[in-house]
Motif scaffolding. Structure first.
Motif, PDB file in Angstrom:
ATOM      1  N   ALA A  52       0.813  -1.207   0.000  1.00  0.00           N
ATOM      2  CA  ALA A  52       0.000   0.000   0.000  1.00  0.00           C
ATOM      3  C   ALA A  52       0.850   1.263   0.000  1.00  0.00           C
ATOM      4  O   ALA A  52       0.343   2.349  -0.213  1.00  0.00           O
ATOM      5  CB  ALA A  52      -0.921   0.009   1.216  1.00  0.00           C
ATOM      6  N   PRO A  73       3.147   7.389  -4.675  1.00  0.00           N
ATOM      7  CA  PRO A  73       2.579   7.744  -3.377  1.00  0.00           C
ATOM      8  C   PRO A  73       1.353   6.884  -3.064  1.00  0.00           C
ATOM      9  O   PRO A  73       0.719   6.355  -3.973  1.00  0.00           O
ATOM     10  CB  PRO A  73       2.198   9.212  -3.527  1.00  0.00           C
ATOM     11  N   ILE A  74       1.034   6.775  -1.784  1.00  0.00           N
ATOM     12  CA  ILE A  74      -0.022   5.866  -1.324  1.00  0.00           C
ATOM     13  C   ILE A  74      -1.315   6.045  -2.107  1.00  0.00           C
ATOM     14  O   ILE A  74      -1.940   5.082  -2.536  1.00  0.00           O
ATOM     15  CB  ILE A  74      -0.311   6.100   0.172  1.00  0.00           C
ATOM     16  N   HIS A  75      -1.708   7.322  -2.311  1.00  0.00           N
ATOM     17  CA  HIS A  75      -3.036   7.554  -2.861  1.00  0.00           C
ATOM     18  C   HIS A  75      -3.108   7.306  -4.355  1.00  0.00           C
ATOM     19  O   HIS A  75      -4.172   7.417  -4.953  1.00  0.00           O
ATOM     20  CB  HIS A  75      -3.510   8.970  -2.522  1.00  0.00           C
ATOM     21  N   VAL A  79      -4.173   0.486  -4.285  1.00  0.00           N
ATOM     22  CA  VAL A  79      -4.161  -0.585  -3.294  1.00  0.00           C
ATOM     23  C   VAL A  79      -4.927  -0.113  -2.059  1.00  0.00           C
ATOM     24  O   VAL A  79      -4.593   0.908  -1.469  1.00  0.00           O
ATOM     25  CB  VAL A  79      -2.721  -0.965  -2.886  1.00  0.00           C
ATOM     26  N   ARG A 104     -12.583  11.400  -3.128  1.00  0.00           N
ATOM     27  CA  ARG A 104     -11.162  11.601  -3.425  1.00  0.00           C
ATOM     28  C   ARG A 104     -10.842  11.146  -4.847  1.00  0.00           C
ATOM     29  O   ARG A 104      -9.860  11.559  -5.425  1.00  0.00           O
ATOM     30  CB  ARG A 104     -10.278  10.840  -2.441  1.00  0.00           C
TER      31      ARG A 104
ATOM     32  N   ARG B 170      -5.156   7.748   2.831  1.00  0.00           N
ATOM     33  CA  ARG B 170      -4.252   7.734   1.673  1.00  0.00           C
ATOM     34  C   ARG B 170      -4.598   6.588   0.731  1.00  0.00           C
ATOM     35  O   ARG B 170      -4.635   6.768  -0.491  1.00  0.00           O
ATOM     36  CB  ARG B 170      -2.788   7.589   2.126  1.00  0.00           C
ATOM     37  N   GLY B 173      -7.230   7.314  -1.606  1.00  0.00           N
ATOM     38  CA  GLY B 173      -6.981   8.279  -2.662  1.00  0.00           C
ATOM     39  C   GLY B 173      -6.705   9.688  -2.214  1.00  0.00           C
ATOM     40  O   GLY B 173      -6.640  10.602  -3.035  1.00  0.00           O
ATOM     41  N   ALA B 174      -6.533   9.917  -0.906  1.00  0.00           N
ATOM     42  CA  ALA B 174      -6.267  11.270  -0.444  1.00  0.00           C
ATOM     43  C   ALA B 174      -4.781  11.581  -0.570  1.00  0.00           C
ATOM     44  O   ALA B 174      -3.942  10.734  -0.289  1.00  0.00           O
ATOM     45  CB  ALA B 174      -6.702  11.425   1.005  1.00  0.00           C
TER      46      ALA B 174
END
Lengths: 216, 548
Positions: A52, A73-75, A79, A104, B170, B173-174
């Protein structure tokens, strides 16, 4: 097999600079559920955290739907994660929690609301949208967390012992339910647990974590 | 989330309570009644005496509302600056593991325990003789003092933050910023609201800093009250101003409490400190924030020490050696050494009064359910502000028929009122942390009720009472507002002496004021360090006893 949703190549697991398992290769197809078995402290959670992007990847590549997301990046990785506890945002109501990821991902408020209602119906929680999260039972909260994670349509979902805080009966029911939901949504799911029985109940394949890689 | 079991110690349940424990509320109630309620009543009567017309006349004067408006703007600006600087510090000092973290956290607290007059002088020393008086330097000084409020209150809540909620946001999707705004900030809301209210009230009721660093445009209602009583001799006017201040302060504290209450409470378990970020930029940002915080805290103190050792002709110890006698044309002031003696005497008397009254109040609060009034009474002085207390005390006991001024007790009494809430805040948790079953055990072993009580609570009481007395003494040493109202011209306390020295021209005045300020810094820090050293093991052992 067509292109895998998740393709892990030579991944190493590590924390704070120490690698404890290296050379992990793993492919998951669309809608496939794989359970990773291992005792506590064996690095199952680290595997999900690296997928993630919550932890940095020491070595190897992570490819989601053909895209290398190892350093993304995570977002932007596609995942999702479900933790042992539901971790619902306490300042948002149930519906707003589920809608969070949709918003989001650029859904309009109206689209997100409609989709949230569908998900609530599907979960058997219709009418719970305006509830505060602390009014939910443990099982309800975990189902909302699942809906929240599935809603934005991640390619891969990591489940980190999501049922371990629930009682046995609820757990068995939820395991079946979740497996059905994941297959319907076409999400590749990686379910880590130390419970072999649960692993076999939910997964298409069950793999020991230690057999996936080798010592560094 | 179900099944979270908390062990909440509610009231202090002593199974075999000695009879006298039920009467501990008497002395605090009498003390607060005579020295807090009565002066406030006198204040109210003074206001009423000026007649409805007179009062309306004062309330419709534009001048008072102009001062009020400017004070509100000043307090808002101070709060904003304290938050902007304090939040990064809270994040770094309470969440990341790095060498010097504990030091950073301790140093950030220093400005808050320093007397306000000392802070004002330190900030002025930092900017040199050409220091820009006025709005921004006052705001800066207020923010400096209150960094600790933001860093400690918000930091404590932030430390319980595992970061999992942010990870969830996160993965949904943030962006990093979005997750901070959507998840981190709401979870910190109650802490931010609480600390913002405290900072606002502090800045709004500030006196020493405003007197020393402000200009005619930068005033608070507090400085206005002092002017009205000492320059204009307009007591009804001052009383009206005090009431306006009281109303605004109460409103802000209520708003803060409401905002804190409505925020979702998530009582997390303490989370382990996290390692520094792996990426160079993240690592650099954390360390740079900590270093900047240390520099901000230390620079004014260093500047103050330098000012106490420097004259126009370079380094000198002249200011230090003139502590005993500063008579060259300044006979009216009295010697700095004498001021230190007076301040220490007041501090000791305050420590004794406040420790006795505050400890009894804490016991009463914990043993009887109906002691709400006492709690409120004990907390009120925090909101009433020192100048209002000083004014009320002066009106009630500083003129015939009851004139206590000659006894020298007025200042310690007023200081005790300021210090009692602190004593309660230190003693009550100490009592609460003790397992009440210890008293029951003692009783089953044959101890009479009083004996059983001391067996259970004696060890912790001995420590917290001494610690809180020391804190009360430190408060008295640095207090300026009440002392400015109640002091006699011939025997000023150290903070009053500092302000007087600074109102006179000449580098000797500045140098000696700096020396006095350094002395206050040293005494205050020593007291706080001792209390910290002393209190910490006590807290630990009581908790262990409770577990065992």
């Amino acid at each position: 097999m067509t292109e895998p949703r998740l393709d892990v190549q030579g991944l190493a697991l590590g924390y704070e600079g120490t690698v404890f398992l290296a050379g992990i290769d793993l492919q998951l197809a669309t809608g496939e559920i794989v359970a990773i078995l291992g005792p506590s402290g064996s690095g199952k959670s680290t595997l999900l955290a690296e997928l993630a992007g919550v932890l940095p990847v020491p070595q190897g590549r992570i490819i989601v739907d053909g895209r290398d997301v190892t350093r993304a990046p995570i977002h932007e990785r596609g995942v999702g994660l479900i933790f042992q506890e539901p971790l619902l945002f306490p300042h948002l109501d149930v519906a707003a929690n589920i809608a969070y990821g949709l918003r989001r991902h650029g859904w309009s408020r109206r689209e997100a609301d409609a989709r949230t209602q569908e998900l609530l119906d599907w979960l058997g929680l219709a009418g719970y949208g305006f509830r505060r999260t602390d009014e939910l039972s443990g099982g309800q909260a975990q189902r909302v967390a699942l809906a929240r994670a599935i809603a934005p349509g991640p390619a891969v979902l990591g489940l980190d012992e999501p049922f371990s805080a629930l009682d046995t009966e609820l757990r068995q029911r939820l395991v079946v339910e979740v497996a059905r939901m994941l297959r319907e949504a076409g999400i590749a799911a990686l379910h880590v647990t130390h419970d072999a029985q649960e692993a076999h109940a939910i997964a298409d394949r069950v793999i020991e974590l230690s057999s996936l890689g080798h010592a560094p | 989330m179900a099944g979270r079991v908390g062990n909440r110690h509610g009231a202090l349940i002593v199974p075999t309570a000695p009879v006298w424990l039920r009467w501990t509320w008497l002395l605090p109630a009498a003390f607060l009644g005579v020295f807090l309620v009565y002066p406030v009543i006198v204040l109210a009567v003074t206001v009423a005496d000026s007649g409805a017309e007179g009062m309306l006349g004062r309330l419709t004067e534009p001048a008072i509302w102009q001062v009020t408006g400017l004070a509100v703007v000043q307090a808002l600006a101070s709060t904003a600056v304290a938050l902007v600087v304090g939040l990064p510090l809270a994040n770094v000092a309470s969440r990341y593991r790095f060498r010097g973290r504990a030091l950073t956290q301790a140093m950030v607290t220093v400005p808050f325990v320093l007397p306000t007059v000392v802070v004002a002088l330190a900030i002025r020393s930092l900017f040199g003789s050409g220091a820009p008086q006025g709005f921004w330097i006052v705001v800066l000084a207020h923010a400096y003092v209150n960094l600790a409020v933001v860093a400690r209150i918000v930091g404590a809540q932030w430390a319980q933050h595992s970061g999992d909620y942010e990870s969830v946001a996160r993965t949904l999707g943030a962006t990093r910023w979005r997750a901070f705004v959507d998840v981190t900030l709401p979870s910190l809301r109650s802490a931010i609201a609480t600390s913002a209210a405290v900072v606002f009230v502090f800045s709004f009721t500030s006196l020493g800093i405003v007197l020393l660093l402000g200009d005619p445009m930068t005033r608070t209602l507090e400085s206005q009250i002092l002017r009205q009583t000492s320059v204009l001799l307009d007591f009804p006017g001052a009383a009206v101003t005090a009431v306006i201040q009281l109303v605004i302060v109460t409103l802000v504290l209520l708003l803060g409490a409401m905002a804190a209450r409505r925020a979702p409470t998530r009582r997390g378990k303490p989370v382990a400190l996290r390692p520094l970020p792996a990426a160079f930029i993240g690592r650099f940002a954390v360390i740079a924030t900590a270093v900047a915080g240390l520099a901000i805290v230390l620079a004014p103190v260093v500047a103050l020490v330098v000012a106490s050792l420097r004259g126009s002709r370079g380094w000198t110890v002249g200011w230090w050696s003139s502590l005993g006698s500063i008579d060259a044309g300044t006979t009216r002031l009295g010697s700095p050494g004498a001021a230190i003696g007076i301040s220490l005497t007041y501090a000791v008397v305050t420590a004794i009064i406040a420790a006795i009254i505050g400890t009894l109040a804490a016991m009463a609060v914990l043993t009887t359910g109906r002691s709400r009034i006492l709690v409120i009474l004990a907390i009120v002085p925090l909101g009433v502000s020192a100048a209002t207390l000083g004014l009320g005390t002066l009106l009630a006991f500083g003129r015939p028929p009851v004139d206590l001024r000659a006894t020298g007790l007025l200042i310690p009494l007023a200081h005790s009122l300021v210090a009692i809430p602190l004593v309660v805040a230190v003693v009550a948790p100490g009592l609460r942390s003790t397992d009440a079953r210890l008293a029951a055990v003692a009783a089953t072993l044959g101890a009479r009720p009083s004996r059983a009580f001391w067996t259970a609570y004696g060890p912790v009481l001995r420590i917290v009472v001494v610690a809180s007395a020391a804190l009360a003494g430190a408060v008295s040493l640095g207090e300026f507002g009440a002392a400015a109202f109640l002091g006699r011209a011939t025997s000023p306390t150290v903070p009053v002496q500092i302000v007087r020295l600074l109102s006179r021209p000449g580098e000797q005045s500045l140098g000696v004021a700096a020396v006095l300020a350094v002395v206050l810094v040293v005494i205050t820090l020593v007291v706080v360090l001792l209390v910290d050293r002393w209190g910490a093991p006590a807290r630990r052992t009581t908790r262990q006893e409770a577990i065992a």
